[in-house]
Design a protein around this motif. Structure first.
Motif, PDB file in Angstrom:
ATOM      1  N   PRO A  34       0.973  -1.173   0.114  1.00 23.73           N
ATOM      2  CA  PRO A  34       0.097  -0.247   0.048  1.00 23.73           C
ATOM      3  C   PRO A  34       0.922   1.311   0.125  1.00 23.73           C
ATOM      4  O   PRO A  34       1.947   1.199   0.120  1.00 23.73           O
ATOM      5  N   ASP A  35       0.102   2.354  -0.008  1.00 21.46           N
ATOM      6  CA  ASP A  35       0.968   3.616  -0.333  1.00 21.46           C
ATOM      7  C   ASP A  35       1.712   3.924   1.153  1.00 21.46           C
ATOM      8  O   ASP A  35       0.940   3.994   1.888  1.00 21.46           O
ATOM      9  N   TRP A  36       2.998   3.927   1.239  1.00 19.04           N
ATOM     10  CA  TRP A  36       3.574   3.971   2.398  1.00 19.04           C
ATOM     11  C   TRP A  36       3.074   5.296   3.211  1.00 19.04           C
ATOM     12  O   TRP A  36       2.987   5.408   4.377  1.00 19.04           O
ATOM     13  N   PHE A  37       2.895   6.478   2.493  1.00 14.72           N
ATOM     14  CA  PHE A  37       2.643   7.667   3.038  1.00 14.72           C
ATOM     15  C   PHE A  37       1.301   7.744   3.778  1.00 14.72           C
ATOM     16  O   PHE A  37       1.218   8.116   4.792  1.00 14.72           O
ATOM     17  N   ALA A  38       0.410   6.964   3.008  1.00 14.02           N
ATOM     18  CA  ALA A  38      -0.914   6.683   3.845  1.00 14.02           C
ATOM     19  C   ALA A  38      -0.812   5.724   5.001  1.00 14.02           C
ATOM     20  O   ALA A  38      -1.550   6.021   5.966  1.00 14.02           O
ATOM     21  N   GLU A  39       0.042   4.995   4.984  1.00 18.61           N
ATOM     22  CA  GLU A  39       0.052   3.796   6.103  1.00 18.61           C
ATOM     23  C   GLU A  39       0.697   4.545   7.471  1.00 18.61           C
ATOM     24  O   GLU A  39       0.296   4.385   8.349  1.00 18.61           O
ATOM     25  N   VAL A  40       1.817   5.181   7.075  1.00 23.00           N
ATOM     26  CA  VAL A  40       2.594   5.650   8.137  1.00 23.00           C
ATOM     27  C   VAL A  40       2.055   7.053   8.904  1.00 23.00           C
ATOM     28  O   VAL A  40       2.588   7.497   9.849  1.00 23.00           O
ATOM     29  N   ALA A  41       1.595   7.720   7.902  1.00 18.99           N
ATOM     30  CA  ALA A  41       1.228   9.217   8.391  1.00 18.99           C
ATOM     31  C   ALA A  41      -0.006   9.513   7.340  1.00 18.99           C
ATOM     32  O   ALA A  41      -0.048  10.681   6.784  1.00 18.99           O
ATOM     33  N   SER A  42      -1.135   8.910   7.829  1.00 17.48           N
ATOM     34  CA  SER A  42      -2.241   9.074   6.995  1.00 17.48           C
ATOM     35  C   SER A  42      -2.898  10.511   7.237  1.00 17.48           C
ATOM     36  O   SER A  42      -3.371  11.183   6.217  1.00 17.48           O
TER      37      SER A  42
ATOM     38  N   SER B 194       8.343   9.086  -7.047  1.00 20.70           N
ATOM     39  CA  SER B 194       8.988   9.181  -8.128  1.00 20.70           C
ATOM     40  C   SER B 194       8.319   9.836  -9.531  1.00 20.70           C
ATOM     41  O   SER B 194       9.136  10.256 -10.250  1.00 20.70           O
ATOM     42  N   HIS B 195       7.082  10.052  -9.218  1.00 20.90           N
ATOM     43  CA  HIS B 195       6.563  10.790 -10.423  1.00 20.90           C
ATOM     44  C   HIS B 195       5.483  11.560 -10.054  1.00 20.90           C
ATOM     45  O   HIS B 195       4.504  11.702 -10.248  1.00 20.90           O
ATOM     46  N   ARG B 196       5.982  12.573  -9.209  1.00 16.85           N
ATOM     47  CA  ARG B 196       5.085  13.885  -8.773  1.00 16.85           C
ATOM     48  C   ARG B 196       4.171  13.686  -7.639  1.00 16.85           C
ATOM     49  O   ARG B 196       3.876  12.467  -7.439  1.00 16.85           O
ATOM     50  N   PRO B 197       3.921  14.469  -6.735  1.00 18.78           N
ATOM     51  CA  PRO B 197       2.860  14.300  -5.511  1.00 18.78           C
ATOM     52  C   PRO B 197       1.732  13.700  -5.910  1.00 18.78           C
ATOM     53  O   PRO B 197       1.177  13.948  -6.911  1.00 18.78           O
ATOM     54  N   PHE B 198       1.543  12.596  -5.116  1.00 17.57           N
ATOM     55  CA  PHE B 198       0.209  11.829  -5.105  1.00 17.57           C
ATOM     56  C   PHE B 198       0.101  10.905  -6.604  1.00 17.57           C
ATOM     57  O   PHE B 198      -1.018  10.343  -6.775  1.00 17.57           O
ATOM     58  N   CYS B 199       1.142  11.088  -7.268  1.00 20.12           N
ATOM     59  CA  CYS B 199       0.913  10.158  -8.671  1.00 20.12           C
ATOM     60  C   CYS B 199       1.646   8.907  -8.361  1.00 20.12           C
ATOM     61  O   CYS B 199       2.756   8.602  -9.040  1.00 20.12           O
ATOM     62  N   GLY B 200       1.065   8.128  -7.806  1.00 15.30           N
ATOM     63  CA  GLY B 200       1.416   6.748  -7.579  1.00 15.30           C
ATOM     64  C   GLY B 200       2.108   6.716  -6.180  1.00 15.30           C
ATOM     65  O   GLY B 200       2.329   7.764  -5.571  1.00 15.30           O
ATOM     66  N   PRO B 201       2.189   5.374  -5.449  1.00 12.98           N
ATOM     67  CA  PRO B 201       2.853   5.377  -4.460  1.00 12.98           C
ATOM     68  C   PRO B 201       4.373   5.694  -4.352  1.00 12.98           C
ATOM     69  O   PRO B 201       5.057   5.764  -5.402  1.00 12.98           O
ATOM     70  N   PRO B 202       4.880   6.084  -3.063  1.00 12.18           N
ATOM     71  CA  PRO B 202       6.075   6.472  -2.943  1.00 12.18           C
ATOM     72  C   PRO B 202       7.193   5.422  -3.147  1.00 12.18           C
ATOM     73  O   PRO B 202       6.901   4.174  -2.874  1.00 12.18           O
TER      74      PRO B 202
END
Length: 355
Positions: A139-147, A309-317
């Motif tokens: 899953p999107d790591w940003f959402a997982e650790v700092a939702s 890797s492809h701009r903010p919010f465009c795919g998971p980090p």
DNA sequence: GTAATCACTGGTTGCGCTGG
DNA sequence: CCAGCGCAACCAGTGATTAC
């Protein structure tokens, strides 16, 4: 299809190993111990004729010849079969990143000695500590650790960019909506995160860095696990292999130890991580060890960037793992130098034109 | 007629470089 | 030091084809 630079580097190295007199001769002769097809020979000839990568080709050829002569390499034995992995990726877990296989034993990785060790999903690093895992999707790591911070930044961005009709959470963006977001960021003019979003972005960076470091340290647990992680980080596998490479300034010739050998030469001491997020989410790592021979203590350093890797919010980090210690000072990377019987054992320096 | 396999495809992930 | 581009491998879903 591999690009021209990769092709010439790998094939010129192979020809050096094959024992030919010179790169030009070898290309004309098609030595029988190099198992590549006609189309590869034609390609190599075309790239050489273009001349753009001549210096690179010569450096790679010298690397191969050096390996063929070196006591820790072929030691003058004539190779019977050199296989080239071509542009295929080697299948399997924990595969040695070998581009060339000599007599089904000696594995050679031709590298530009990049500082990047791995580039993978953050959960693979911080939760699975790079162990082989059947889980392909993370899953999107940003959402997982700092939702909370992730969501706040997303909503701030929608408001700033005046985007209507977008989903409530970034996880539900479809590809058309991501394209819209990407275009809106571009139109806004700023590179990276717009200044207006500085505060929520900083909050995200701090939260992700901290939580990633904590997760990692927790997953690492016992020293035995930490030592294994260090081996995975450094691409130390259960078979020894060689790195014949060229960075911007000089040739690099290394042999990579196995864990078995590593244990005989070094004593693992610790692996420590620390959050360090300012510009972008980041976690630093330091491994400490002791050399068994003389008791000397040493450290290896690196860091992990967690980034889109492809701009903010465009795919998971993704997590980019960097090595900050020089390659020839890494425990387990043995420079092949000094002991060569050949004439050109000094470090060659090339202006690597073209590329 | 159904199951197994194959070929295709669009999106995702990983890689490494370059630009500011 | 940070950001993001271009590319290609990978992956899962889909529909077609072949095997039984």
């Amino acid at each position: 299809m591999a690009d021209d630079r990769t092709t010439i580097t790998e094939l010129a190295t192979a020809l050096g190993v094959a024992g030919a007199g010179s790169l030009q001769e070898a290309t004309a002769e098609h030595p029988g111990n190099l198992a590549i097809g006609n189309e590869s020979w034609e390609r190599l000839e075309r790239i050489l004729a273009a001349g753009k990568y001549s210096a690179l080709g010569l450096a790679a050829f010298a690397n191969g010849a050096f390996f063929a002569r070196h006591p820790a390499g072929l030691d003058g034995r004539a190779p019977r079969l050199i296989e080239w992995s071509g542009d295929r990726r080697i299948p399997g877990d924990q595969a040695v990143p070998a581009d060339l296989l000599v007599d089904r034993v000696y594995m050679i990785s031709c590298k530009y000695l990049s500082q990047i060790l791995h580039n993978t999903a953050p959960a693979r690093v911080f939760e699975e500590i790079l162990a082989p895992s059947p889980q392909a999707r993370h899953p999107d790591w940003f959402a997982e650790v700092a939702s909370r911070q992730h969501l706040a930044l997303y909503r701030g961005a929608l408001k700033l960019l005046d985007l209507e009709g977008m989903p409530d959470t970034p996880g539900w963006l479809d590809s058309a909506q991501r394209a819209r977001l990407r275009a809106a960021f571009r139109e806004h003019g700023s590179r990276g995160m717009p200044g207006e979003l500085r505060a929520p972005y900083d909050a995200l960076i701090a939260a992700v860095s901290k939580k990633s470091a904590e997760t990692w340290q927790e997953a690492l647990g016992e020293p035995a696990q930490q030592e294994r992680l260090l081996w995975r980080l450094l691409r130390i596998y259960s078979a020894t292999y060689y790195i014949l490479g060229i960075d911007r300034h000089r040739t690099m010739r290394l042999r990579v130890m196995t864990p078995w050998e590593w244990r005989q030469a070094f004593e693992f001491r610790s692996f420590k991580v620390s959050a360090d997020g300012r510009g972008q989410p980041r976690v630093n790592w330091t491994a400490r060890y002791r050399e068994r021979a003389d008791g000397r203590r040493g450290e290896v350093h690196g860091h992990v960037e967690i980034r889109w890797s492809h701009r903010p919010f465009c795919g998971p980090p993704e997590a980019k793992i960097y090595l900050d210690t020089r390659h020839d000072e890494v425990p387990g990377y043995v420079p092949l130098d000094g002991r060569s019987r050949g004439p050109d054992h000094e470090q060659l320096r090339f202006p690597l034109g073209g590329g």
